[in-house]
Design a protein around this motif. Sequence first.
Motif, mmCIF file in Angstrom:
data_model
loop_
_atom_site.group_PDB
_atom_site.id
_atom_site.type_symbol
_atom_site.label_atom_id
_atom_site.label_comp_id
_atom_site.label_asym_id
_atom_site.label_seq_id
_atom_site.Cartn_x
_atom_site.Cartn_y
_atom_site.Cartn_z
ATOM 1 N N ASN A 133 51.426 42.281 41.538
ATOM 2 C CA ASN A 133 50.756 43.566 41.404
ATOM 3 C C ASN A 133 50.524 43.944 39.952
ATOM 4 O O ASN A 133 50.961 44.974 39.465
ATOM 5 C CB ASN A 133 51.528 44.689 42.109
ATOM 6 N N TYR A 134 49.803 43.087 39.277
ATOM 7 C CA TYR A 134 49.414 43.357 37.901
ATOM 8 C C TYR A 134 48.312 44.409 37.906
ATOM 9 O O TYR A 134 47.374 44.335 38.705
ATOM 10 C CB TYR A 134 48.929 42.055 37.259
ATOM 11 N N GLU A 135 48.431 45.385 37.011
ATOM 12 C CA GLU A 135 47.558 46.565 37.032
ATOM 13 C C GLU A 135 46.083 46.251 37.275
ATOM 14 O O GLU A 135 45.431 46.857 38.103
ATOM 15 C CB GLU A 135 47.671 47.358 35.724
ATOM 16 N N LEU A 136 45.554 45.310 36.517
ATOM 17 C CA LEU A 136 44.132 45.023 36.571
ATOM 18 C C LEU A 136 43.670 44.559 37.960
ATOM 19 O O LEU A 136 42.520 44.763 38.336
ATOM 20 C CB LEU A 136 43.798 43.957 35.532
ATOM 21 N N GLY A 137 44.567 43.942 38.680
ATOM 22 C CA GLY A 137 44.199 43.473 40.011
ATOM 23 C C GLY A 137 43.821 44.626 40.933
ATOM 24 O O GLY A 137 43.077 44.460 41.888
ATOM 25 N N GLY A 138 44.347 45.814 40.595
ATOM 26 C CA GLY A 138 44.062 46.969 41.404
ATOM 27 C C GLY A 138 42.714 47.601 41.097
ATOM 28 O O GLY A 138 42.238 48.461 41.833
ATOM 29 N N ASP A 148 40.384 29.267 54.144
ATOM 30 C CA ASP A 148 39.787 30.594 54.332
ATOM 31 C C ASP A 148 40.591 31.674 53.617
ATOM 32 O O ASP A 148 40.153 32.803 53.476
ATOM 33 C CB ASP A 148 39.597 30.932 55.827
ATOM 34 N N VAL A 149 41.784 31.288 53.176
ATOM 35 C CA VAL A 149 42.546 32.235 52.349
ATOM 36 C C VAL A 149 43.338 31.452 51.305
ATOM 37 O O VAL A 149 43.955 30.431 51.589
ATOM 38 C CB VAL A 149 43.481 33.126 53.201
ATOM 39 N N LEU A 150 43.298 31.970 50.077
ATOM 40 C CA LEU A 150 43.995 31.299 48.985
ATOM 41 C C LEU A 150 45.070 32.214 48.441
ATOM 42 O O LEU A 150 44.782 33.334 47.996
ATOM 43 C CB LEU A 150 42.993 30.956 47.880
ATOM 44 N N MET A 151 46.296 31.741 48.515
ATOM 45 C CA MET A 151 47.389 32.520 47.929
ATOM 46 C C MET A 151 47.660 31.963 46.543
ATOM 47 O O MET A 151 47.880 30.760 46.358
ATOM 48 C CB MET A 151 48.629 32.391 48.809
ATOM 49 N N CYS A 152 47.612 32.821 45.527
ATOM 50 C CA CYS A 152 47.856 32.355 44.165
ATOM 51 C C CYS A 152 49.253 32.773 43.734
ATOM 52 O O CYS A 152 49.721 33.854 44.087
ATOM 53 C CB CYS A 152 46.830 32.944 43.210
ATOM 54 N N GLU A 153 49.863 31.922 42.966
ATOM 55 C CA GLU A 153 51.254 32.145 42.622
ATOM 56 C C GLU A 153 51.485 33.432 41.836
ATOM 57 O O GLU A 153 52.566 33.998 41.888
ATOM 58 C CB GLU A 153 51.784 30.960 41.829
ATOM 59 N N ASN A 154 50.507 33.857 41.074
ATOM 60 C CA ASN A 154 50.597 35.199 40.500
ATOM 61 C C ASN A 154 49.202 35.793 40.331
ATOM 62 O O ASN A 154 48.194 35.131 40.542
ATOM 63 C CB ASN A 154 51.418 35.228 39.205
ATOM 64 N N ASP A 155 49.184 37.074 39.962
ATOM 65 C CA ASP A 155 47.918 37.798 39.913
ATOM 66 C C ASP A 155 46.968 37.287 38.843
ATOM 67 O O ASP A 155 45.753 37.397 38.975
ATOM 68 C CB ASP A 155 48.174 39.287 39.679
ATOM 69 N N ILE A 156 47.524 36.747 37.782
ATOM 70 C CA ILE A 156 46.660 36.257 36.710
ATOM 71 C C ILE A 156 45.832 35.082 37.211
ATOM 72 O O ILE A 156 44.624 35.016 36.996
ATOM 73 C CB ILE A 156 47.508 35.832 35.497
ATOM 74 N N LEU A 157 46.492 34.173 37.893
ATOM 75 C CA LEU A 157 45.767 33.058 38.508
ATOM 76 C C LEU A 157 44.755 33.598 39.513
ATOM 77 O O LEU A 157 43.598 33.161 39.562
ATOM 78 C CB LEU A 157 46.742 32.133 39.242
ATOM 79 N N ALA A 158 45.186 34.574 40.310
ATOM 80 C CA ALA A 158 44.324 35.123 41.359
ATOM 81 C C ALA A 158 43.076 35.767 40.773
ATOM 82 O O ALA A 158 41.970 35.598 41.294
ATOM 83 C CB ALA A 158 45.106 36.137 42.190
ATOM 84 N N ILE A 159 43.266 36.493 39.672
ATOM 85 C CA ILE A 159 42.123 37.151 39.041
ATOM 86 C C ILE A 159 41.129 36.113 38.526
ATOM 87 O O ILE A 159 39.920 36.226 38.728
ATOM 88 C CB ILE A 159 42.613 38.086 37.907
#
Lengths: 331, 331
Positions: A281-286, A245-256
Motif C-alpha cells: 500500500n504505497y501511497e502512489l498506488g492509491g 488474468d491476474v498478476l500479483m506483484c511482490e510489492n507496489d513498486i513493481l506493480a506500478i
Amino acid sequence: MRRRATAKNVADAAGVSKWTVIRAFTPGASITEESKRRVLQAAAALNYSPNLLARSLATNLTHQVAVFVDDFANPQKLPFLETLTDRLQAEGLVAMLININNHFDHVRALLNADQRQVDAIIMFGTAFRSETLNDRRLGRSMPPMFVLARDSQIDGVPAVVCDAELALKEIVDHLYEKGYRRPGFMAGAPALSTALRRRHHFIDFWKQKGVDETAVISAERYSAQAGAESVHHYLQNTDAKDRVDVLMCENDILAIGALDEIRGQFGLRVPQDMAVIGFDNYELGGASVYGLSTYEQPKDEMVEVVIEMITGRLPPETVTLPGKLIVRNSA
Amino acid sequence: MRRRATAKNVADAAGVSKWTVIRAFTPGASITEESKRRVLQAAAALNYSPNLLARSLATNLTHQVAVFVDDFANPQKLPFLETLTDRLQAEGLVAMLININNHFDHVRALLNADQRQVDAIIMFGTAFRSETLNDRRLGRSMPPMFVLARDSQIDGVPAVVCDAELALKEIVDHLYEKGYRRPGFMAGAPALSTALRRRHHFIDFWKQKGVDETAVISAERYSAQAGAESVHHYLQNTDAKDRVDVLMCENDILAIGALDEIRGQFGLRVPQDMAVIGFDNYELGGASVYGLSTYEQPKDEMVEVVIEMITGRLPPETVTLPGKLIVRNSA
DNA sequence: CACGCGTTTGCACCCGGTAGCAAACACTTT
DNA sequence: AAAGTGTTTGCTACCGGGTGCAAACGCGTG
C-alpha cells in the motif's frame, strides 16, 4: 572551542558538591528543595545539561538503537522510518541509521554498533544470513537484535513481521472470488526469504483452490523500471490467450511499473484484460490512475511491538501480525 | 549480562600494561612489533575492540552526526539519506536520524543532539527559523550546524543547496522555447523559504520574457493527493480557454498527482492540452506513463560538500550547486 | 664498562558522569 | 542531655578509555 559546562562548574557556582548537582538532575534523588533550586538556577545560568556520553559510560546504557537498512530503493522504508524514529524518540531512544551496502557489510555494521555500545540493533528489512553471526570477527556478546519486516532464520533473533500466510490467503480468496483463474506472480529479489515465502503461499493457496498453474515472472530487483521491463518481456512472449488474468506483484513498486506497461505500452485494460495486485500500500498506488489493489502491512503495530521488545515490556519472541487487504479497482 | 573485554583484560592476557594495549590500537603509536603482535593476538582471543563511548568521552569526538528530518512524505528523502549515510560511513561517521515533528521540535532535537555530543548537525531539508536558535533553553555553544537542501536564513549556519535561480532560469528558458506562454505554478507548503524562492524565480523569469501573468495554484502540502485535488479544483473552475498551457509543480510528487488528474479525470492530453513539469527527478516520474520533465538536484555533489564541511576540508560557507534539467515528454 | 641517545613502557591524572557507603545534620523521643 | 531516627550531603571508587611525562630499556660508542 566549544566547551559545555560540567556538573563541577555548576557545583562551584552553586556552592555545593558536584554530587548534589547530579542529584538535582536525578528524578527522585534525595535533595532538599532549597539546594535543588539553587543548583537549577546555577545550571540555567551556565546552560548546563548532563553529558549523555559520560552517563552512558557509567550506566552502560546509551539509549541508542542501531537501525540497519540495505534497500533504499523501496519508498516504503520512509514511512516505516518515520514511525520508528518517532516511537523510539518517545521512549527516549535515538536511531543510528546504518546503511548496509557494498562498502559496509553486516559484519562491519555489527562490529561498529557493538563498539558504539548501542542498546539494541534493529535489522529493518535487511537480508541477513545466519552465517554472518558466525563470522569470527564478531564477539559472542552482541547487543540484542531484532528483525523488522522480514523473516529471521536465526535462533534467538526474533522477527516482527506481517503474517504472510494470512495475507496471501486473503489475497487469493479475493482474487478467486472475483473470478480470476489464471494467476501470475512477479518476483523481485530471487533469494530473499520473505519474497520466497510470499511466492510460496501464493502458489499454494491457488493449488488449494484447484488452480495448479501459477506463472512466475522474475523482475530480479525492486523498481518500477524492473516491473515494467519484466512484464514487457512476458507480454511480448506470451500469446494473448495464454496470458495470466491476474498478476500479483511482490510489492507496489513493481506493480506500478507493471501497470504502466500493461496499459501504456500494450494498451490492455486493467482489470478487464489483466488484473494487477501489489503489496505494501504505497501511497502512489492509491492515486486515481493506478487504483492499485494491494495489501497493507500493519506498520504501526509492527513498530510498536519492536519497541516493546527493546524496552523489555514484551519478551523477545517472533511476532506475526495480520495486515489488511486494500481493494481498489485494479483487481 | 553481556560484558565486553576491556583494554585491561587484554593487557593482563598479554602480560603488558593497558597503555601498551591502547598503543597497539593507535595507528602510529610507539610500540615494538613484538608487543603489538602479542597484544593483537590476545585481543583477538578475547574479541576485544575499543569502547568508542569511552574514547569519545576522552577525546571529545563522537564521530556521530545528527541528521534532522521533518518531512518523511517526500520520497526524495530516501535517496538523499542513502547517499548521506554512505558518505558519512566512508568517513568513519555515523548518522543519528532525528525525526522533527509535533512531539519533538527543533529545540528539543538540538538539546538532545548537543547532550549526546554529536560532532555536527545536518538539518536535512527541515524548516528551521532563526528564532529557534534564540530559545533561551539553548546554550551558546551548539555543535556546528549545516543546512542541506534548503536555504539557511541564519547567520553562521551554512547551507548547501541546488541553485534555484539557475534551475528556474533553465526551466523557463526551456518552456519558452517550446512555445508555452501561459504559465502556472503549483505551490506546496505556503511558508517555506525554498518554496517561495522557486515560485519567485519562476514568476520573475517569465516576466523577463514579457509574460506578466503566472497563475498560482496552492496545494498546501506535498503529496500526490494534494497535487491531484488542487489541479482538479483549478480545472473545474477555469474555462478551457483561460487555462495555463504549462504547469510547473514544486516537486515531482505534486506533478505526478496533477498529471494523473489532468489525464485521468479530465481526459486532457499532456503536453498538448496542458504541459507539466516537476522538480526533483523522482524515479517514478521517469516511468513511461508519466514521462515527467523535471529538474534534478545534484544530490551527490551536495552531500559531498556537506561532508567536506563537516570534516573541515571545506570552509563552512553557503554553497550553491547547479542541477540538471531533465526533458521528457510532459513538457 | 660507563655514557649518551632514541625508543618503549608504565604511570598519574583526566574526560564527566554514576553507585553506594558513611559522615553530618535535623528533629524527635525518652 | 543523650539517644534514636531519618534525611541530606560528601566522599571514594569506578565506567573504559586518552594524554603527557618520566622511568626503563636497548644499543652503539668511546
